[in-house]
Design an enzyme around this catalytic site. Structure first.
Site, PDB file in Angstrom:
ATOM      1  N   ARG A  32      67.747 -68.052  25.887  1.00  0.00           N
ATOM      2  CA  ARG A  32      67.863 -68.153  24.288  1.00  0.00           C
ATOM      3  C   ARG A  32      68.977 -67.207  23.779  1.00  0.00           C
ATOM      4  O   ARG A  32      69.409 -67.050  22.767  1.00  0.00           O
ATOM      5  CB  ARG A  32      66.325 -67.819  23.785  1.00  0.00           C
ATOM      6  CG  ARG A  32      65.619 -69.255  23.837  1.00  0.00           C
ATOM      7  CD  ARG A  32      66.073 -70.266  22.996  1.00  0.00           C
ATOM      8  NE  ARG A  32      64.694 -71.376  23.350  1.00  0.00           N
ATOM      9  CZ  ARG A  32      63.937 -71.580  22.505  1.00  0.00           C
ATOM     10  NH1 ARG A  32      63.671 -70.714  21.631  1.00  0.00           N
ATOM     11  NH2 ARG A  32      63.034 -72.341  22.610  1.00  0.00           N
ATOM     12  N   ASP A 141      59.122 -72.464   6.942  1.00  0.00           N
ATOM     13  CA  ASP A 141      59.186 -71.983   8.524  1.00  0.00           C
ATOM     14  C   ASP A 141      59.857 -70.572   8.211  1.00  0.00           C
ATOM     15  O   ASP A 141      60.677 -70.377   7.247  1.00  0.00           O
ATOM     16  CB  ASP A 141      60.005 -72.968   9.437  1.00  0.00           C
ATOM     17  CG  ASP A 141      59.846 -72.583  10.935  1.00  0.00           C
ATOM     18  OD1 ASP A 141      59.218 -73.304  11.445  1.00  0.00           O
ATOM     19  OD2 ASP A 141      60.433 -71.597  11.520  1.00  0.00           O
TER      20      ASP A 141
END
Ligand SMILES: C[S@@+](CC[C@H](N)C(=O)[O-])C[C@H]1O[C@@H](n2cnc3c(N)ncnc32)[C@H](O)[C@@H]1O
Lengths: 283, 121
Positions: A32, A141
């Site tokens: 990532r 979020d």
């Protein structure tokens, strides 16, 4: 990546989002963060950590935190919560909110939007039953990246095939290149907000139904307790809470009680026999 | 054990699909075109059919219509599995009586989701 780098990154993630990395996620983190490192002219994760330690650069910290969060989602995920929503929550709300015809729903940690859009589709499918109602679906979020995707309503062929019945694809999606875009009408039913569950919920108002799914599992117990107790103050007295398949309130709070025979569905412990009230107006 | 008929002219795809479906507990039969598939159904109707669209001899769409015209009582659940990935094809298939639709490329997760959708898993 050295164990020291990993420890530093875990701590950064935990402080900023409450998420707790298991000990064996080095590979995930590396895959990532390597692109983020490159974007920032760092040759390795080590260089990136050095940069993070040296400069209090807010955008970089945010970018790194976002890249490390797990945001997998799919339409009608786990199916059962949506069945409970359909067979238990909706009929109840229809009855007790029949006068105000207002319903506020919150998808906390909504990721790329599949969860709120699944709900929006359910209301569309319910047709006349909710005609004339004001239904607000607020989806939030911590990650601006997933929110952007959610707002675009654009999904890959793979994403629209996990959990979304083909009839709903036919009805509510259009092809856009080799992707699929959900209709404007459904996109208009969901309001997206950037919000960290570690921050105050006050700006969001009160809700009749809260979906908080597949995010608590990544929090440590203290954060879980804290988030659940603040959720209980954000949920109206006769409201419903839905958690993910691997999540529970048991052992973390006694503010909520599971509904018997309705897995994943919770009500306020004090309101085991829910009484109608008009708190939805408070928002 | 539920029986699933896989109809596809590619032996590679039949092999992959067979492995996935056997893992979900199906007993699998294979056919490489619609004609063969009709023969299988004429002998013993399976519970499920995974159906390609473009095939020689008889394509999936014609097979679906022929299946609809068969007298047998219990009709199988039909899940298309094809590279015809546009709304027009999907609408045509669903209109002709298909139960679900998989757009290739597919994987285990997609097959599972779609078979669950129609109550086969
Ligand atoms: C696995 S997804 C769950 C998505 C959806 N609720 C579902 O069940 O499919 C978890 C999401 O939680 C978000 N998240 C993580 N920490 C958060 C926090 N502190 N506040 C808000 N959202 C957070 C992540 O960005 C990610 O999108």
């Amino acid at each position: 990546m050295t164990p020291q780098d990993y420890a530093y990154l875990s701590k950064l993630l935990n402080e900023r989002s409450g998420l707790q990395l298991a000990g064996d996620k080095q590979y995930l983190i590396e895959s990532r963060l390597l692109p983020v490192a490159r974007e920032n002219n760092c040759g390795s994760i080590g260089d990136l950590v050095t940069k993070l330690k040296a400069f209090a650069e807010e955008p970089l910290r945010r970018r790194v935190t976002e890249a490390m969060t797990i945001n997998e989602s799919f339409f009608f995920r786990d199916k059962t919560p949506f069945d409970r929503f359909q067979d238990t929550v909706l009929p109840y709300m229809q009855k007790i909110r029949g006068a105000s015809k207002r319903l506020r729903i919150w998808c906390a940690a909504s990721s790329t939007g599949q969860e709120p859009y699944s709900l929006a589709m359910m209301f569309k499918q319910a047709g006349a039953a909710f005609a004339g109602w004001k239904i607000s679906i607020v989806a939030s979020d911590i990650s601006t990246e997933v929110l952007e995707k959610a707002k675009s309503g654009l999904y890959t062929q793979f994403e629209v095939q996990r959990g979304l019945p083909i009839q709903l694809l036919l009805k509510y999606f259009k092809q856009d290149g080799d992707q699929w875009r959900i209709s404007q009408e459904l996109r208009d039913m969901v309001q997206y907000r950037q919000h960290n569950l570690l921050d105050s919920f006050a700006p969001l108002g009160m809700f009749d139904v809260i979906f908080c799914r597949n995010v608590l599992i990544y929090f440590d117990s203290k954060t879980k307790q804290d988030v659940l107790s603040r959720i209980s103050r954000t949920l109206v007295k006769d409201g419903h809470l839905l958690l993910g398949a691997a999540e529970t309130v048991v052992g973390f709070t006694n503010l909520f009680a599971p509904m018997p025979e309705k897995r994943g569905l919770y009500v306020h412990a004090a309101a085991k026999k829910p009484q109608p009230q008009l708190a939805a107006m408070s928002a | 054990m539920k029986r699933c008929l896989i109809v596809d002219d590619s032996s590679v795809i039949r092999k992959v699909a067979r492995r996935i479906l056997e893992n979900f507990g199906f007993s699998v039969i294979e056919a490489s075109d619609g004609r063969q598939a009709l023969d299988v159904c004429g002998k013993e109707m399976p519970e499920a059919i995974l159906l390609d669209w473009n095939m020689p001899v008889m394509d999936g769409f014609d097979f679906l219509r022929a299946l609809g015209a068969m007298p047998s009582g219990d009709k199988p659940k039909v899940v298309f599995c094809t590279t015809e990935n546009d709304l027009a094809h999907i609408a045509r298939a669903m209109h002709a009586g298909a139960d679900e639709y998989i757009m290739k490329p597919f994987d285990k997760e997609i097959v599972e989701a779609k078979f669950q959708e129609v109550g086969l898993i």
